[in-house]
Motif scaffolding. Structure first.
Motif, mmCIF file in Angstrom:
data_model
loop_
_atom_site.group_PDB
_atom_site.id
_atom_site.type_symbol
_atom_site.label_atom_id
_atom_site.label_comp_id
_atom_site.label_asym_id
_atom_site.label_seq_id
_atom_site.Cartn_x
_atom_site.Cartn_y
_atom_site.Cartn_z
ATOM 1 N N PRO A 194 -52.819 5.290 29.851
ATOM 2 C CA PRO A 194 -51.746 5.071 28.864
ATOM 3 C C PRO A 194 -50.794 3.966 29.293
ATOM 4 N N GLY A 195 -50.288 3.222 28.309
ATOM 5 C CA GLY A 195 -49.385 2.117 28.606
ATOM 6 C C GLY A 195 -48.141 2.563 29.353
ATOM 7 N N ALA A 253 -46.746 1.146 32.931
ATOM 8 C CA ALA A 253 -45.384 0.628 33.087
ATOM 9 C C ALA A 253 -44.667 1.307 34.234
ATOM 10 N N ARG A 254 -44.821 2.625 34.353
ATOM 11 C CA ARG A 254 -44.164 3.355 35.442
ATOM 12 C C ARG A 254 -44.713 2.944 36.800
ATOM 13 N N ARG A 255 -46.029 2.787 36.895
ATOM 14 C CA ARG A 255 -46.640 2.423 38.188
ATOM 15 C C ARG A 255 -46.241 1.012 38.610
ATOM 16 N N VAL A 256 -46.221 0.092 37.643
ATOM 17 C CA VAL A 256 -45.824 -1.287 37.961
ATOM 18 C C VAL A 256 -44.367 -1.316 38.412
ATOM 19 N N ARG A 257 -43.515 -0.604 37.702
ATOM 20 C CA ARG A 257 -42.092 -0.542 38.064
ATOM 21 C C ARG A 257 -41.915 0.063 39.450
ATOM 22 N N ARG A 258 -42.646 1.125 39.730
ATOM 23 C CA ARG A 258 -42.534 1.783 41.045
ATOM 24 C C ARG A 258 -42.976 0.851 42.167
ATOM 25 N N SER A 264 -48.044 -8.009 37.957
ATOM 26 C CA SER A 264 -49.251 -7.219 38.232
ATOM 27 C C SER A 264 -50.320 -7.635 37.226
ATOM 28 N N LEU A 265 -51.360 -8.286 37.713
ATOM 29 C CA LEU A 265 -52.322 -8.939 36.827
ATOM 30 C C LEU A 265 -53.167 -7.947 36.019
ATOM 31 N N ALA A 266 -53.660 -6.894 36.653
ATOM 32 C CA ALA A 266 -54.549 -5.967 35.954
ATOM 33 C C ALA A 266 -53.848 -5.313 34.769
ATOM 34 N N GLU A 267 -52.599 -4.934 34.982
ATOM 35 C CA GLU A 267 -51.838 -4.290 33.907
ATOM 36 C C GLU A 267 -51.199 -5.288 32.950
ATOM 37 N N ARG A 268 -51.200 -6.570 33.353
ATOM 38 C CA ARG A 268 -50.572 -7.634 32.556
ATOM 39 C C ARG A 268 -49.106 -7.284 32.273
ATOM 40 N N ARG A 269 -48.426 -6.869 33.340
ATOM 41 C CA ARG A 269 -47.020 -6.494 33.238
ATOM 42 C C ARG A 269 -46.248 -7.135 34.376
#
Length: 221
Positions: free
Chosen positions: A111-112, A116-121, A146-151
Motif C-alpha cells: 500500500p502507498g 510513505a511511512r517506511r520512506v519517512r522512517r 528512495s528510487l523503488a518507492e519513487r518517493r
C-alpha cells in the motif's frame, strides 16, 4: 538503477553551488529502496489462507470434489475434508510467498501509505545519523530519495524547521519527483537542491568566510 559518476557530479555541484549563498548545509542521499517489505508478502499470504478457508466454508462441496479425484465412489470422511483444507491453505500460502519473493511484485502490492511511512522512517534515521545537529548553527537539511518507492523526503534541522514551514519545500519536492517520473533522478535532485538553496539563502544568508561542515557529495546507498 544505479546513478552514474556524471549523475553524482551533477548533484554534488548543485549542492556546492547552493551553499555559496547560505550558512545552511545540504546533505543528499539516494537509496535503491527504503525497505524490503517482506512483512507485506507475509500479510498477503495469510490473507490468501483466510480467503481459502472462507471459500471452503461458503462452498463446502469443493472439498468433496477434490476428494473425488482420489476416490470417486466414496463420500469424503470428515477427517479427509480437514486434510484437504490444510493442504489447500498451505499451497496458497507457499504460492503467494513464492510469487512475492520477486521484489517488483512485492513492491507493487505494498500500500502507498506503507511505502510513505517506511520512506519517512528511513529518512529520519539517516538524518539523525548524518545531518541532525552536525552543524554549528543547526542548519542541516537532508534531501532523501528512495528510487523503488519513487518517493522523497526533505528533513531540516530545528533551527530551519522553526522558521521554514513544511509547505515551503513544495517546489523542491515537485522538482525531485518530476525527475524520478521522467527517469532523470539526478536532474531532479539537482533541481531540488537549487530550490532548497534558494529557501536557505532567504532565511540563512551567507555571512563571513564559508565553512563547509557537511560533505557536498551525493551519498548512494
Amino acid at each position: 538503477m544505479r546513478l552514474s559518476d556524471t549523475d553524482h557530479d551533477r548533484v554534488t555541484a548543485a549542492v556546492t553551488q547552493a551553499e555559496t549563498a547560505t550558512t545552511g548545509e545540504i546533505v543528499t542521499i539516494v537509496a535503491q529502496a527504503s525497505d524490503s517489505y517482506h512483512d507485506v508478502s507475509l500479510h498477503w499470504a495469510v490473507l490468501g489462507m483466510l480467503l481459502t478457508l472462507a471459500l471452503l466454508a461458503f462452498w463446502p462441496v469443493a472439498a468433496d470434489h477434490i476428494y473425488a479425484l482420489v476416490d470417486p465412489w466414496a463420500q469424503a470422511p470428515q477427517g479427509a475434508l480437514y486434510v484437504i483444507a490444510l493442504v489447500l491453505v498451505t499451497l496458497v500460502f507457499l504460492a503467494i510467498r513464492l510469487v512475492l519473493a520477486w521484489a517488483p511484485a512485492r513492491l507493487a502490492l505494498t500500500p502507498g501509505a506503507t511505502k510513505a511511512r517506511r520512506v519517512r522512517r528511513r529518512a529520519l534515521l539517516l538524518f539523525r545519523a548524518g545531518a541532525e545537529k552536525r552543524t554549528k548553527s543547526a542548519t542541516g537539511v537532508l534531501l532523501y530519495l528512495s528510487l523503488a518507492e519513487r518517493r522523497a523526503e526533505i528533513i531540516a534541522d530545528e533551527a530551519i524547521h522553526s522558521r521554514v514551514p513544511n509547505e515551503t519545500w513544495g517546489a523542491a519536492m515537485a522538482a525531485v519527483l518530476t525527475g524520478v517520473r521522467d527517469d532523470r533522478p539526478a536532474d531532479g535532485m539537482a533541481d531540488a537542491v537549487a530550490q532548497i538553496g534558494t529557501v536557505l539563502a532567504e532565511h540563512f544568508p551567507r555571512r563571513g568566510t564559508p565553512i563547509n561542515e557537511l560533505p557536498d557529495r551525493l551519498i548512494e546507498l
